[in-house]
Design a protein around this motif. Structure first.
Motif, PDB file in Angstrom:
ATOM      1  N   ILE A  84      30.368   3.345  -1.768  1.00  0.00           N
ATOM      2  CA  ILE A  84      30.565   2.134  -2.568  1.00  0.00           C
ATOM      3  C   ILE A  84      29.334   1.766  -3.415  1.00  0.00           C
ATOM      4  O   ILE A  84      29.482   1.413  -4.595  1.00  0.00           O
ATOM      5  N   PRO A  85      28.111   1.852  -2.872  1.00  0.00           N
ATOM      6  CA  PRO A  85      26.939   1.494  -3.701  1.00  0.00           C
ATOM      7  C   PRO A  85      26.847   2.310  -4.986  1.00  0.00           C
ATOM      8  O   PRO A  85      26.388   1.802  -6.022  1.00  0.00           O
ATOM      9  N   TYR A  86      27.311   3.548  -4.935  1.00  0.00           N
ATOM     10  CA  TYR A  86      27.200   4.428  -6.103  1.00  0.00           C
ATOM     11  C   TYR A  86      28.322   4.168  -7.108  1.00  0.00           C
ATOM     12  O   TYR A  86      28.207   4.557  -8.277  1.00  0.00           O
ATOM     13  N   LEU A  94      38.790   2.706  -6.603  1.00  0.00           N
ATOM     14  CA  LEU A  94      37.764   3.377  -5.792  1.00  0.00           C
ATOM     15  C   LEU A  94      37.166   2.429  -4.755  1.00  0.00           C
ATOM     16  O   LEU A  94      36.935   2.815  -3.609  1.00  0.00           O
ATOM     17  N   LEU A  95      36.924   1.198  -5.166  1.00  0.00           N
ATOM     18  CA  LEU A  95      36.336   0.220  -4.251  1.00  0.00           C
ATOM     19  C   LEU A  95      37.246  -0.052  -3.059  1.00  0.00           C
ATOM     20  O   LEU A  95      36.781  -0.420  -1.978  1.00  0.00           O
ATOM     21  N   GLN A  96      38.546   0.144  -3.249  1.00  0.00           N
ATOM     22  CA  GLN A  96      39.505  -0.090  -2.168  1.00  0.00           C
ATOM     23  C   GLN A  96      39.774   1.176  -1.345  1.00  0.00           C
ATOM     24  O   GLN A  96      40.302   1.090  -0.237  1.00  0.00           O
ATOM     25  N   THR A  97      39.399   2.331  -1.895  1.00  0.00           N
ATOM     26  CA  THR A  97      39.778   3.610  -1.281  1.00  0.00           C
ATOM     27  C   THR A  97      38.625   4.338  -0.601  1.00  0.00           C
ATOM     28  O   THR A  97      38.788   4.888   0.493  1.00  0.00           O
ATOM     29  N   LEU A  98      37.467   4.337  -1.237  1.00  0.00           N
ATOM     30  CA  LEU A  98      36.365   5.171  -0.765  1.00  0.00           C
ATOM     31  C   LEU A  98      35.760   4.674   0.549  1.00  0.00           C
ATOM     32  O   LEU A  98      35.738   3.467   0.806  1.00  0.00           O
ATOM     33  N   GLY A 155      27.268   2.598 -10.813  1.00  0.00           N
ATOM     34  CA  GLY A 155      27.728   3.473 -11.895  1.00  0.00           C
ATOM     35  C   GLY A 155      27.210   4.889 -11.860  1.00  0.00           C
ATOM     36  O   GLY A 155      27.331   5.623 -12.849  1.00  0.00           O
ATOM     37  N   THR A 156      26.655   5.340 -10.735  1.00  0.00           N
ATOM     38  CA  THR A 156      26.070   6.684 -10.698  1.00  0.00           C
ATOM     39  C   THR A 156      26.944   7.733 -10.008  1.00  0.00           C
ATOM     40  O   THR A 156      26.569   8.907  -9.967  1.00  0.00           O
TER      41      THR A 156
END
Length: 400
Positions: free
Chosen positions: A65-67, A56-60, A71-72
């Motif tokens: 990213i902050p969420y 996700l960190l590489q895709t979104l 973890g929310t």
């Protein structure tokens, strides 16, 4: 230019790594069910996020990213405007991939017009989830025998014959047991090209050839009924054969051999061979070749095919009388329900009043949500839904 590709599929999958509840009421239901079942839902949600966090960190897009980091992203505490934005982002990715598949379908639809009728009939139905059963190669051609039992085609066994192969490209050699995910056929100047995205193992395979031919077989309708009723294992070969329509032609097709059935007898007779049973094994002899199978692994019933298609559930298309329609659609009789919904589906405008009454009365549950989604969207597109029905099923209807 190819429309389907491994890259297009991976992009689509990356945008759907972490589905979330889309509405407040969906969260309320999920939380209530978790509490009733004694499940620690927040631990599960954390595990689901952690499993795909790095991807996700590489895709979104950066705004999400902050969420991910706190973890929310998949929690009910996610701000509504962020949730709506994230859901919309996923929907746009879905729509983009649907456009890819639509373009591949249009390309295929044009290409098959230059090929034999049997090929056209094969590609008029989806090959999605069809499995490679046999691969036959020689110097200039390739033959694939594919089984569609787990797929979406009425044809149960399809034989694709790629003639005068020009080239073949793949990141992993095709193998028995792989199944079709997406495919696309193209017409070139003096050739045809066919691309498939396979799973297990995952691969992108492209073959170019001068021509393509096909033939196919169906399961007897008796087989489908017994399979769906989970009675195949308890049905003897002799009783199965005795119930087949003697006016049809049949073939006995295993992963090793194919032979026409000459006569339906208790043990069937082949044109050029025989089948013999020995305890838990049976031997198929064709010419000078013998093939042995264990009954626990290969039910011989599953090797019988025909060239005649019979819809085993044609009776479910029999319409329900208008005066009985509402009661039938809401009844506990599954067969009667199916007939009622099929009747309403095919006559939406004429039966609009009854349809709206049924939809207002029916209770939406987890087990019927998919069914209601299909029908409400169909009725919405037909323009026959009342405003209070639209409001009731607003979460299921795909508004343009």
């Amino acid at each position: 230019m190819w429309h389907i590709s491994k890259e297009a599929k991976e992009k689509f999958l990356k945008c759907n790594l972490l589905p979330i509840q889309e509405e407040d009421e969906h969260w309320e239901i999920a939380l209530r069910e978790a509490e009733e079942e004694g499940e620690d839902i927040f631990t599960r949600l954390k595990e689901e996020l952690d499993e795909v966090k790095e991807q996700l960190l590489q895709t979104l897009p950066s705004r999400f990213i902050p969420y991910v980091k706190d973890g929310t992203l998949n929690k009910p505490t996610l701000p509504k405007h962020v949730r709506d934005d994230y859901v919309q982002w996923m929907r746009e990715a879905d729509k983009e991939f649907e456009q890819v598949l639509d373009a591949a379908y249009e390309q295929t639809k044009v290409a098959i017009t230059y090929l034999p009728q049997a090929v056209q009939e094969v590609f008029q139905e989806s090959l999605h989830d069809a499995v490679i059963q046999q691969i036959i190669r020689d110097d200039k051609s390739l033959q694939l025998i594919i089984n569609t039992d787990g797929g979406f085609s009425t044809k149960s066994l399809i034989h694709l014959h790629f003639k005068n192969v020009i080239s073949e490209e793949t990141n992993h050699p095709i193998e028995v047991g792989q199944w079709f995910i997406y495919d696309e056929l193209q017409k070139r100047d003096n050739s045809f090209a066919f691309r498939v995205l396979f799973e297990c193992p995952e691969s992108e395979w492209t073959i170019t050839m001068e021509s393509l031919d096909a033939n196919y077989f169906y399961r007897p309708s008796l087989y489908t009924k017994l399979r769906d009723e989970e009675k195949l294992a308890e049905t003897t070969f002799e009783s199965y054969v005795s119930e087949l329509n003697s006016e049809y032609r049949y073939w006995f097709i295993t992963p090793d051999v194919s032979c026409a059935i000459q006569l339906l007898t208790p043990n069937i007779e082949f044109e050029n061979g025989e089948i013999e049973f020995f305890g838990k094994e049976y031997v198929v002899t064709v010419g000078n070749e013998k093939f042995s199978y264990h009954l626990d692994e290969h039910n011989p019933i599953a090797f019988i095919y025909t060239d005649i298609y019979e819809d085993p559930y044609a009776h479910l298309s029999e319409p329900v009388l208008v005066e009985d329609l509402e009661e039938a659609a809401l009844s506990d009789n599954i067969e009667l329900q199916v007939r009622a919904w099929n009747t309403m589906y095919g006559n939406a405008k004429e039966l609009s009043s009854i349809i709206n009454n049924v939809l207002l009365k029916i209770q939406m549950k987890e087990e019927n949500e998919m069914l209601l989604s299909v029908y409400t969207n169909h009725f919405y597109k037909e323009g026959i839904l009342a405003e209070n029905v639209i409001e009731k099923f607003r979460d299921l209807i795909e508004f343009e």
